[in-house]
Design an enzyme around this catalytic site. Structure first.
Site, mmCIF file in Angstrom:
data_model
loop_
_atom_site.group_PDB
_atom_site.id
_atom_site.type_symbol
_atom_site.label_atom_id
_atom_site.label_comp_id
_atom_site.label_asym_id
_atom_site.label_seq_id
_atom_site.Cartn_x
_atom_site.Cartn_y
_atom_site.Cartn_z
ATOM 1 C CG HIS A 1 30.583 -20.246 14.256
ATOM 2 N ND1 HIS A 1 30.254 -19.436 13.002
ATOM 3 C CD2 HIS A 1 29.952 -21.292 13.824
ATOM 4 C CE1 HIS A 1 29.656 -20.209 12.189
ATOM 5 N NE2 HIS A 1 29.370 -21.280 12.755
ATOM 6 C CB CYS B 1 31.038 -22.138 9.785
ATOM 7 S SG CYS B 1 30.060 -23.648 10.051
#
Length: 523
Positions: free
Chosen positions: A447, A362
């Site tokens: 994630h 991310c």
């Protein structure tokens, strides 16, 4: 036990608020433990937290962002997490401001003064918003109580934060509005637990005190009979019993909330590390960037026998690492500057040049790219990235919230996405989820991908080969099974050390009558 718990009014499901004497007193653990204990008794139970401040969040199947602690508690209750379980989520962006996520969607960035009802330039439209949220919060709780036998609500901080009581929607403000009893949890490991229980109660108004049904001691070490005289005296002083003394337990490994701070005590596990399956261990260094978010991504790595995970903030700590992880962050540009100021950026570049593995997740993925254009999060404009991946990132006003699934490294994989940055991948030697790989540098917005067992093992085999380590992933590590075992341990703590009969009475009968007032009460 099967069937519907009888609420005080006989219409909706039973409710209970788990409050705490302080932050990190154990509210999340106790809430999850009660949920797991109840569901094992055949009770349809759901978790709830009206307002959560956390940088660790999760995406539900309907695309709503909630706190990871509530997702973990939903797993404990064996139900699918939804936005109803955490209607207000605050994601800190600095010491004084947070992004407000309402029913799973971001609605604005506010200072603490603006959120708590004060006004400052540009925030007048949000003045008093927190009081208005009480209706939304109670509606969500009511819907959960309508569809479940019991709802276990987690408070935030302390119910005795008298400076914030007027606008409280998560502690006694919620309990008053929903007319549910509260149990106060105290961490005896910190010391002063009796004073904390008494003082918490004595600082509440008469109306709030009428809902405090008892106490629960957390993290006790030693012979509980030595504690019993104090518990008896506490009951004499407050008229309330202690509903459990939970022992200190190592290695629970549950998802943490962490508002502005991040505990580097090994945020993964405290249990003994299993020996490696192969000849070598694999050392993973996670850069503890500012506003680090979803560092729970590395939990699955730490669950592998022979993988040693540590959090670092100095370049010399990368020297013996076989894999360096750049985790997510709520401040990508700020974290990038931090890496450069500390010399970590140069150390990571040297690693990449030497073919040593680096993984960006991310915000970490965004930092590894060539350029970041940010007029949303930091408003810094165009900033050079680390230049280790052929990626350009532009921050969009709308946040991406998704639950992607696919295949990578020949294995099925699932994950979730929470980001404003939109990545344009312009090259790379190999696609990697939604990102890419160049040499030994990997990047993705996903994630949770490392929780997919086959994919995690395939990735670790590639890392071990690049690092020159004779590390072999264990063939039978199943992260989901380990998580279930830990949730069962939480349920065991409640079943074995709490007064479960008293907890059931609170859920079935509601607020006890005749609880005495403890002076002086709220100022």
């Amino acid at each position: 036990m099967n069937g519907r718990l009888k609420a005080a009014g006989g219409v909706v499901g039973g409710g209970l608020l788990v409050a705490g004497t302080t932050s990190d007193a154990g509210k999340s653990v106790v809430t999850a433990g009660i949920c797991r204990w109840l569901v094992r008794q055949g009770v349809r139970v759901a978790p709830f937290k009206a307002q959560n401040m956390s940088l660790n969040s999760f995406v539900t199947r309907e695309g709503a962002e909630i706190g990871r602690a509530q997702a973990m508690q939903a797993a404990a209750a064996r139900v699918e997490p939804t936005a109803l379980m955490n209607p207000v989520l605050l994601k800190p962006g600095s010491d004084r401001s947070s992004q407000v996520v309402l029913l799973g969607k971001p609605v604005g960035e506010l200072s603490a003064r603006g959120y708590f009802g004060g006004t400052s330039p540009g925030e007048a439209q949000y003045a008093g918003r927190r009081e208005q949220l009480l209706g939304t919060v109670t509606d969500c709780l009511q819907e959960l109580r309508r569809t479940h036998d019991a709802v276990i609500c987690e408070g935030a901080g302390s119910p005795a934060e008298i400076n914030l009581r007027r606008t409280d929607i998560v502690n006694m403000g919620l309990a008053r509005a929903a007319r549910i009893p509260a149990v106060v949890v105290g961490d005896i490991d910190r010391g002063g637990v009796f004073a904390s229980f008494f003082g918490t109660t004595a600082l509440l108004s008469k109306e709030d005190q009428a809902l405090i049904a008892g106490y629960m001691v957390n993290k006790f070490r030693g012979d509980v009979t030595l504690l019993e005289p104090g518990l008896a005296m506490l009951r004499g002083l407050t008229g309330r019993q202690t509903l459990g003394v939970l022992p200190f337990a190592h290695g629970l490994g549950i998802d943490e909330e962490d508002g502005l701070r991040v505990s580097l005590r090994g945020a993964v596990r405290e249990s003994v590390v299993a020996p490696p399956h192969g000849a070598d261990v694999l050392r993973v260094a996670v850069c503890a960037v500012p506003l680090m978010s979803n560092f729970t991504d590395v939990d699955a790595l730490a669950a592998e026998p022979g993988v040693v995970v540590r959090f670092v903030d100095r370049p010399e700590e990368l020297a013996d690492a076989d894999l360096v992880v750049l985790p997510g962050t709520r401040g990508t540009v700020r974290a990038l500057a931090w890496l450069r100021e500390r010399g970590l950026a140069d150390a990571i570049a040297r690693r990449a040049a030497g073919g040593r593995p680096v993984l960006g997740i991310c915000g970490g993925f965004q930092m590894l790219g060539e350029r970041i254009e940010d007029e949303v999060e930091s408003k810094a404009g165009v900033v050079d990235g680390l230049g280790l991946l052929p990626v350009r990132v532009r921050f969009a006003a709308e946040k991406t919230l998704a639950r992607p699934a696919g295949e990578a490294l020949g294995e099925p994989v699932e994950g979730y996405e929470i980001h404003h940055g939109v990545a344009e991948v312009t090259g790379g030697e190999e696609q990697f989820l939604d990102g890419c790989r160049t040499g030994s540098v990997w990047g993705t917005h996903w994630h949770g991908s490392l929780e997919s067992d086959g994919f995690r093992r395939a990735f670790l085999r590639r890392v071990a080969a690049d690092a020159g380590r004779a590390f072999v992933p264990a063939p039978d590590t199943r992260f989901g099974v380990l998580r279930e075992e830990q949730l069962d341990r939480l349920g065991d703590l409640i079943e074995e050390h709490a007064d479960t009969a008293a907890l059931l009475r609170l859920l079935e009968e509601g607020v006890p009558e005749g609880l005495p007032f403890v002076p002086p009460g709220a100022p």
